[in-house]
Design a protein around this motif. Sequence first.
Motif, short mmCIF file in Angstrom:
data_model
loop_
_atom_site.label_atom_id
_atom_site.label_comp_id
_atom_site.label_asym_id
_atom_site.label_seq_id
_atom_site.Cartn_x
_atom_site.Cartn_y
_atom_site.Cartn_z
N ARG A 1 -42.78 36.41 17.08
CA ARG A 1 -43.30 34.91 17.87
C ARG A 1 -42.57 34.72 19.17
NH1 ARG A 1 -45.51 30.61 15.20
NH2 ARG A 1 -44.68 31.58 13.11
N PRO A 2 -43.13 34.73 20.25
CA PRO A 2 -42.37 34.24 21.37
C PRO A 2 -41.63 32.89 21.27
CG PRO A 2 -44.42 35.37 22.17
CD PRO A 2 -44.54 34.88 20.43
N PRO A 3 -40.42 32.86 21.78
CA PRO A 3 -39.82 31.53 21.46
C PRO A 3 -40.66 30.27 22.48
CG PRO A 3 -38.27 33.23 22.23
CD PRO A 3 -39.53 33.64 22.39
N GLY A 4 -40.76 29.19 21.81
CA GLY A 4 -41.46 28.16 22.43
C GLY A 4 -42.99 28.27 22.32
N LEU A 5 -43.50 29.23 21.61
CA LEU A 5 -45.05 29.44 21.65
C LEU A 5 -45.72 28.23 21.27
CD1 LEU A 5 -47.21 31.35 22.27
CD2 LEU A 5 -47.07 32.16 19.82
N ALA A 6 -45.21 27.65 20.25
CA ALA A 6 -46.05 26.39 19.68
C ALA A 6 -46.13 25.31 20.60
CB ALA A 6 -45.34 25.99 18.31
N ALA A 7 -45.15 25.04 21.53
CA ALA A 7 -44.73 23.97 22.26
C ALA A 7 -45.95 24.21 23.46
CB ALA A 7 -43.61 23.93 22.78
N LYS A 8 -46.39 25.46 23.98
CA LYS A 8 -47.36 25.84 25.23
C LYS A 8 -48.51 25.92 24.65
CE LYS A 8 -43.45 28.36 27.48
NZ LYS A 8 -43.01 29.43 27.79
N PHE A 9 -49.01 26.27 23.56
CA PHE A 9 -50.37 26.53 23.09
C PHE A 9 -50.78 25.88 21.67
CE2 PHE A 9 -48.68 30.07 25.21
CZ PHE A 9 -49.84 30.24 26.29
N ARG A 10 -51.87 25.11 21.83
CA ARG A 10 -52.47 24.51 20.64
C ARG A 10 -52.76 25.38 19.58
NH1 ARG A 10 -56.33 19.53 22.86
NH2 ARG A 10 -54.64 18.05 23.94
N ASN A 11 -53.31 26.44 20.16
CA ASN A 11 -53.58 27.56 19.19
C ASN A 11 -52.73 28.54 18.49
OD1 ASN A 11 -54.02 28.51 21.52
ND2 ASN A 11 -55.86 29.62 20.83
N ALA A 12 -51.35 28.09 19.03
CA ALA A 12 -50.35 29.40 18.85
C ALA A 12 -50.23 29.73 17.38
CB ALA A 12 -48.90 28.54 19.00
N GLU A 13 -50.65 28.95 16.37
CA GLU A 13 -50.66 29.39 14.94
C GLU A 13 -51.84 30.57 14.65
OE1 GLU A 13 -48.09 29.59 12.69
OE2 GLU A 13 -47.24 28.40 14.25
N GLU A 14 -52.96 30.16 15.40
CA GLU A 14 -54.28 31.29 15.27
C GLU A 14 -54.00 32.38 15.98
OE1 GLU A 14 -57.66 32.87 14.47
OE2 GLU A 14 -56.78 30.96 13.36
N VAL A 15 -53.18 32.58 17.22
CA VAL A 15 -52.77 33.69 18.10
C VAL A 15 -52.09 34.49 17.05
CG1 VAL A 15 -51.59 34.38 19.70
CG2 VAL A 15 -53.10 32.50 20.28
N MET A 16 -51.04 33.89 16.33
CA MET A 16 -50.13 34.82 15.66
C MET A 16 -50.76 35.37 14.36
SD MET A 16 -47.30 34.77 17.49
CE MET A 16 -46.44 35.81 15.93
N ARG A 17 -51.71 34.72 13.82
CA ARG A 17 -52.35 35.00 12.59
C ARG A 17 -53.33 36.33 12.89
NH1 ARG A 17 -52.96 29.60 10.93
NH2 ARG A 17 -54.67 29.21 12.01
N ARG A 18 -54.02 36.31 14.28
CA ARG A 18 -54.71 37.36 14.81
C ARG A 18 -53.78 38.49 15.11
NH1 ARG A 18 -57.62 33.41 18.10
NH2 ARG A 18 -56.42 34.26 19.85
N GLN A 19 -52.48 38.39 15.51
CA GLN A 19 -51.74 39.61 15.92
C GLN A 19 -51.23 39.83 14.31
OE1 GLN A 19 -48.49 38.71 18.25
NE2 GLN A 19 -49.64 38.07 19.96
N LEU A 20 -51.07 39.27 13.41
CA LEU A 20 -50.70 39.71 11.80
C LEU A 20 -51.54 40.45 11.41
CD1 LEU A 20 -48.45 39.34 10.00
CD2 LEU A 20 -49.57 37.42 9.11
#
Length: 299
Positions: A195-214
Amino acid sequence: MTDLRVLAGYSPDDRGDDALTLASLIVRIAGARLTVANVHPPAWPARGPGSVDAEWVAYLKEQSELALAQAADHLTKAKVPKKDLDFVVRANRGSGRGLLEVGGEAEAGLIVIGSAPRGRRGRIAIGSTADQLLHGSPVPVMLAPRGYAEDAPKRFERLTIAYWRRSATEPALATAARLARSLELPVRLVTLVLRPPGLAAKFRNAEEVMRRQLAQAEKDLAHAAGLVGADAEVTTEAIMGTGVTKTLGSLDVLPGEILACMSSHDGPLRKVFLGESSGKIVRAAPCPVVVLPRGTPGR
């Protein structure tokens, strides 16, 4: 019995003992042949063209012979058969380059060395010898953590491969699979989803992005498991975290673990090339690490 040939770089100190302990364990399990090499500096030039200081040459050779006698005693205690051993003295300005020369002559399929002396106990530090090997070896390079000889396992238990799906990774997987078969080990394929540092603060759908990567990592791991071979015992694991060191630290590691990582995709084919991520893995690992060449192995 295997056709694997192992080269261990030896110096008469703790890191040399760590390398020999790791190499002897490999040799006993795989039935491999072991070459032990001590690389000393070349002779100093003396007065007159083409001449060298004969006394200095004699001293260097004597020290290398004493070192290899110490190595032979270590291997006798480790119950490595003498018929499977060779000892080589080599002069070279770079110890890593000297080992590469010996490895080529011995047709070694694996080079084993210890950590640089400044490293933390139980971890690997990359010194000049490792740096030369990890930026040009045509065969896998395995590094023993500092202090490995004092608390070595009686057997290996598993080969874990840090895997990212990239171009030219299939031959590296095949190399790792052969090593696992030689050592009679199950294989675990692991992908660190960072997870890139500060990702959650920059993107509302950060968790969805990480789930897709997983999810993509899990698909890639399933593909890689098929490449390792149907005859191998293979498990897969995708771990999400921030940073290589912290995420790797959350991974369970057995006492007899070996960790394999692939060379950087920026490096040359058929060579080991330590990139930023692979370098972090080597330094963070609490067990021996083998770095695999990119592309088809040199031998």
